[in-house]
Scaffold this motif. Structure first.
Motif, PDB file in Angstrom:
ATOM      1  N   GLY A   1     -17.983  14.836   7.835  1.00 57.27           N
ATOM      2  CA  GLY A   1     -17.484  15.828   6.865  1.00 57.27           C
ATOM      3  C   GLY A   1     -16.800  16.992   7.575  1.00 57.27           C
ATOM      4  O   GLY A   1     -15.714  17.425   7.173  1.00 57.27           O
ATOM      5  N   ILE A   2     -17.432  17.480   8.649  1.00 52.96           N
ATOM      6  CA  ILE A   2     -16.860  18.622   9.393  1.00 52.96           C
ATOM      7  C   ILE A   2     -15.508  18.233  10.011  1.00 52.96           C
ATOM      8  O   ILE A   2     -14.558  19.007   9.971  1.00 52.96           O
ATOM      9  CB  ILE A   2     -17.848  19.107  10.486  1.00 52.96           C
ATOM     10  CG1 ILE A   2     -19.042  19.797   9.812  1.00 52.96           C
ATOM     11  CG2 ILE A   2     -17.179  20.079  11.450  1.00 52.96           C
ATOM     12  CD1 ILE A   2     -20.178  20.145  10.752  1.00 52.96           C
ATOM     13  N   VAL A   3     -15.433  17.029  10.549  1.00 52.22           N
ATOM     14  CA  VAL A   3     -14.166  16.571  11.153  1.00 52.22           C
ATOM     15  C   VAL A   3     -13.061  16.560  10.095  1.00 52.22           C
ATOM     16  O   VAL A   3     -11.950  17.054  10.332  1.00 52.22           O
ATOM     17  CB  VAL A   3     -14.336  15.167  11.799  1.00 52.22           C
ATOM     18  CG1 VAL A   3     -12.992  14.557  12.147  1.00 52.22           C
ATOM     19  CG2 VAL A   3     -15.211  15.264  13.035  1.00 52.22           C
TER      20      VAL A   3
ATOM     21  N   ILE B   1     -26.338  17.091  -0.211  1.00 53.60           N
ATOM     22  CA  ILE B   1     -26.059  18.028   0.899  1.00 53.60           C
ATOM     23  C   ILE B   1     -24.853  17.574   1.723  1.00 53.60           C
ATOM     24  O   ILE B   1     -23.959  18.355   2.010  1.00 53.60           O
ATOM     25  CB  ILE B   1     -27.295  18.170   1.824  1.00 53.60           C
ATOM     26  CG1 ILE B   1     -28.381  18.995   1.132  1.00 53.60           C
ATOM     27  CG2 ILE B   1     -26.916  18.850   3.144  1.00 53.60           C
ATOM     28  CD1 ILE B   1     -29.689  19.083   1.907  1.00 53.60           C
ATOM     29  N   VAL B   2     -24.828  16.298   2.064  1.00 50.56           N
ATOM     30  CA  VAL B   2     -23.765  15.843   2.984  1.00 50.56           C
ATOM     31  C   VAL B   2     -22.372  15.854   2.364  1.00 50.56           C
ATOM     32  O   VAL B   2     -21.382  15.895   3.092  1.00 50.56           O
ATOM     33  CB  VAL B   2     -24.058  14.447   3.594  1.00 50.56           C
ATOM     34  CG1 VAL B   2     -25.240  14.520   4.514  1.00 50.56           C
ATOM     35  CG2 VAL B   2     -24.250  13.404   2.522  1.00 50.56           C
ATOM     36  N   VAL B   3     -22.289  15.830   1.032  1.00 52.83           N
ATOM     37  CA  VAL B   3     -20.948  15.949   0.438  1.00 52.83           C
ATOM     38  C   VAL B   3     -20.618  17.405   0.073  1.00 52.83           C
ATOM     39  O   VAL B   3     -19.456  17.801   0.080  1.00 52.83           O
ATOM     40  CB  VAL B   3     -20.749  15.030  -0.796  1.00 52.83           C
ATOM     41  CG1 VAL B   3     -20.831  13.576  -0.389  1.00 52.83           C
ATOM     42  CG2 VAL B   3     -21.721  15.352  -1.901  1.00 52.83           C
TER      43      VAL B   3
ATOM     44  N   ASN C   1     -20.024  17.806  -7.297  1.00 48.88           N
ATOM     45  CA  ASN C   1     -19.962  16.851  -6.187  1.00 48.88           C
ATOM     46  C   ASN C   1     -21.342  16.619  -5.585  1.00 48.88           C
ATOM     47  O   ASN C   1     -21.666  15.502  -5.198  1.00 48.88           O
ATOM     48  CB  ASN C   1     -18.994  17.356  -5.108  1.00 48.88           C
ATOM     49  CG  ASN C   1     -17.562  17.043  -5.449  1.00 48.88           C
ATOM     50  OD1 ASN C   1     -16.979  16.120  -4.924  1.00 48.88           O
ATOM     51  ND2 ASN C   1     -16.981  17.767  -6.383  1.00 48.88           N
ATOM     52  N   PHE C   2     -22.140  17.686  -5.513  1.00 47.72           N
ATOM     53  CA  PHE C   2     -23.520  17.573  -5.003  1.00 47.72           C
ATOM     54  C   PHE C   2     -24.285  16.560  -5.854  1.00 47.72           C
ATOM     55  O   PHE C   2     -24.947  15.668  -5.350  1.00 47.72           O
ATOM     56  CB  PHE C   2     -24.192  18.950  -5.053  1.00 47.72           C
ATOM     57  CG  PHE C   2     -25.611  18.963  -4.571  1.00 47.72           C
ATOM     58  CD1 PHE C   2     -25.909  19.319  -3.262  1.00 47.72           C
ATOM     59  CD2 PHE C   2     -26.662  18.607  -5.409  1.00 47.72           C
ATOM     60  CE1 PHE C   2     -27.225  19.332  -2.806  1.00 47.72           C
ATOM     61  CE2 PHE C   2     -27.972  18.609  -4.967  1.00 47.72           C
ATOM     62  CZ  PHE C   2     -28.254  18.975  -3.662  1.00 47.72           C
ATOM     63  N   ILE C   3     -24.156  16.721  -7.176  1.00 53.20           N
ATOM     64  CA  ILE C   3     -24.883  15.836  -8.092  1.00 53.20           C
ATOM     65  C   ILE C   3     -24.435  14.378  -7.901  1.00 53.20           C
ATOM     66  O   ILE C   3     -25.263  13.471  -7.791  1.00 53.20           O
ATOM     67  CB  ILE C   3     -24.665  16.288  -9.561  1.00 53.20           C
ATOM     68  CG1 ILE C   3     -25.332  17.643  -9.784  1.00 53.20           C
ATOM     69  CG2 ILE C   3     -25.203  15.251 -10.543  1.00 53.20           C
ATOM     70  CD1 ILE C   3     -24.960  18.322 -11.086  1.00 53.20           C
TER      71      ILE C   3
END
Lengths: 191, 305
Positions: B45-47, B156-158, B211-213
């Motif tokens: 995600g960071i990349v 969390i990851v999205v 998006n979290f959901i």
């Protein structure tokens, strides 16, 4: 030093916390500055009866009329409907402008968009050409009028907004930056 | 010590059931946060965010500032009239309609969300870890904890890249709505369109929550269907296939249905014509269905109790 050791060391934890705090403060200052120095236009709002000086020409509104799209072509059979037949339900606002030369070096600006709700509309250039032959053949003089037809599409609006379309506020926009001049159409004839 | 490195001895039996649930939950959360999958997803995600930020800065922000400089030096009448300041949403990954990074992010969205914990139940069952856990706590407590932690992990990851993206965008773009003259708004029927123009940060927050959901739901779908597949890779890519099947498959066949597919309306750059009520109904139905199948699939989970 391993991460576990750093975590257990109070000294390193204080150092890391201070670095994190400094980073947060720097970030906040940066965001504050970006927002403080944002280059936003100065808005100047005019009423329908006022003249707007724009690029060396005084623009005024002679009339503004709202009607159904099909009705417009019934009343004006000399114009050609260039649109696609299944574009959906729509209305038009026919705005007649007057243009008076103030500065000799000025150029007539005919790209005057309209804004309503959260919609920004340009207009049909082919219909514009048909409606203003004096602009096309070069006989347009200072003090003459020209007409722009703005189309309002039901597809761009919610059901509630469409129902209230006749009571919506419309603004004609002259320029974007550094000064944005807007004429509020407060007196629209409805047919 | 279990294979995953967490001793079942960490469970402290207590008369109060709530205490046990809390312990399992804490262990599962720690497991998730320390998993390689979580790290991989976050790095991925960071990349994407960093590449996207660079792209927006170089291709949108800098040319816009250069254009301003050129126009300020020009003596031509009204030369600045078509210039406008870029708003923060222009640099937000969730709303970018210019580069490929938004499309890339939403393409890998279901994969990113399942990597951290989507396969955890499958792994627990195959490694035998589950037997040790169920010796110390009830099946219900274990499944509820797994369900909640999986949902949180996917979310969390999205959400993290989207939050990072708005934070990086705030470093060079002001928190102003996109100018109507930029013609980058879409229709008035798009979700939260009012916020888009007037409260862009709140708009980004609302879509990040959505998006979290759905990140959570995709992870839950993976954990739910993992019982059906002998190969864990198949379970991991199931949400990805499902998402592509609904958006690019069914959505394209039934044109009108496209806007009701989650993979479509969670992407704010697509300006999907949908109401908040429809989004809520779809979300409740999808979450309810996933929960029901999860319950059906694992209610007869083998236990040592």
């Amino acid at each position: 030093m391993k991460f576990k050791k750093i975590r257990e060391s109070k000294f390193w934890m204080i150092i890391l916390s201070l670095i994190a705090l400094a980073a947060i403060v720097l970030y906040v200052i940066r965001v504050y500055n970006v927002n403080k120095n944002a280059l936003l236009p100065e808005y100047q709002v005019y009423s329908q009866t006022e003249q707007v000086e724009y690029k060396g020409i005084n623009y005024g509104i002679q009339s503004a009329t709202m009607m159904n799209y099909n009705e417009f072509f019934k009343k004006n059979p000399q114009y050609v409907d260039y649109s696609i037949p299944d574009d959906g339900e729509r209305k038009v606002i026919v705005v007649e402008y007057s243009a008076e030369l103030v500065d000799d070096g000025a150029r007539l600006e005919t790209y005057i968009p309209i804004k309503y709700l959260y919609v920004f509309n340009s207009f049909d250039p082919m219909l514009f050409d048909d409606m203003n032959p004096s602009l096309a053949n070069g006989s347009f003089k200072s003090g003459d009028t020209f007409t722009i037809v703005y189309e309002i599409y039901k597809n761009n609006l919610s059901e509630k907004e469409w129902k209230n379309i006749e009571n919506t506020e419309y603004r004609l926009i002259f320029g974007a930056y550094p000064v944005r001049k807007e004429i509020v159409l407060s007196d629209i004839n409805r047919m | 010590m279990s294979k995953s490195g967490y001793s079942v001895l960490q469970f402290q039996r207590d008369d109060k059931a709530g205490r046990v649930v809390k312990n399992i939950f804490k262990i599962e959360i720690k497991k998730m946060l320390k998993s390689k999958g979580f790290l991989i997803s976050i790095i991925l995600g960071i990349v994407i965010v960093l590449l996207h930020t660079r792209w927006v800065y170089v291709n949108l922000y800098v040319p816009n500032q250069e254009l301003l400089e050129v126009k300020l030096q020009s003596q031509e009448y009204g030369v600045l009239d078509d210039w406008f300041e870029c708003g923060i949403l222009l640099g937000w990954l969730g709303n970018d309609g210019f580069s490929l990074y938004n499309a890339l992010f939403y393409f890998v969205f279901p994969i990113i969300s399942v990597i951290p914990y989507g396969m955890s139940l499958y792994n627990d069952m195959n490694s035998g870890y589950i037997s040790s856990v169920l010796a110390k706590c009830s099946r219900k407590d274990y499944l509820v904890s797994k369900y909640v932690v999986t949902f949180i992990s996917g979310g969390i990851v999205v959400a993290a890249p989207l939050i990072l993206s708005i934070m990086t965008a705030a470093c060079y773009l002001p928190a102003v709505g996109i100018d109507l003259l930029a013609m980058k708004g879409g229709s008035n029927t798009a979700l939260w369109h009012g916020l888009f123009y007037e409260h862009p940060v709140l708009y980004a927050v609302c879509f990040t929550v959505l998006n979290f959901i759905y990140g959570g739901i995709f992870a839950l779908i993976c954990v739910t269907v993992s019982k059906w597949f002998a190969n864990r890779f198949m379970a991991a890519i199931f949400p990805f296939i499902l998402n592509n099947y609904t958006t690019k498959g069914l959505g394209n066949v039934f044109d009108e249905m496209l806007r009701y597919t989650p993979g479509y309306f969670i992407n704010s750059s697509l300006n999907v014509n949908i109401t908040m009520a429809s989004v809520m109904i779809i979300t409740v139905v999808v979450l309810g269905l996933t929960t029901f199948i999860y319950y059906i699939n694992y209610r007869k989970l083998e236990t040592l109790e």
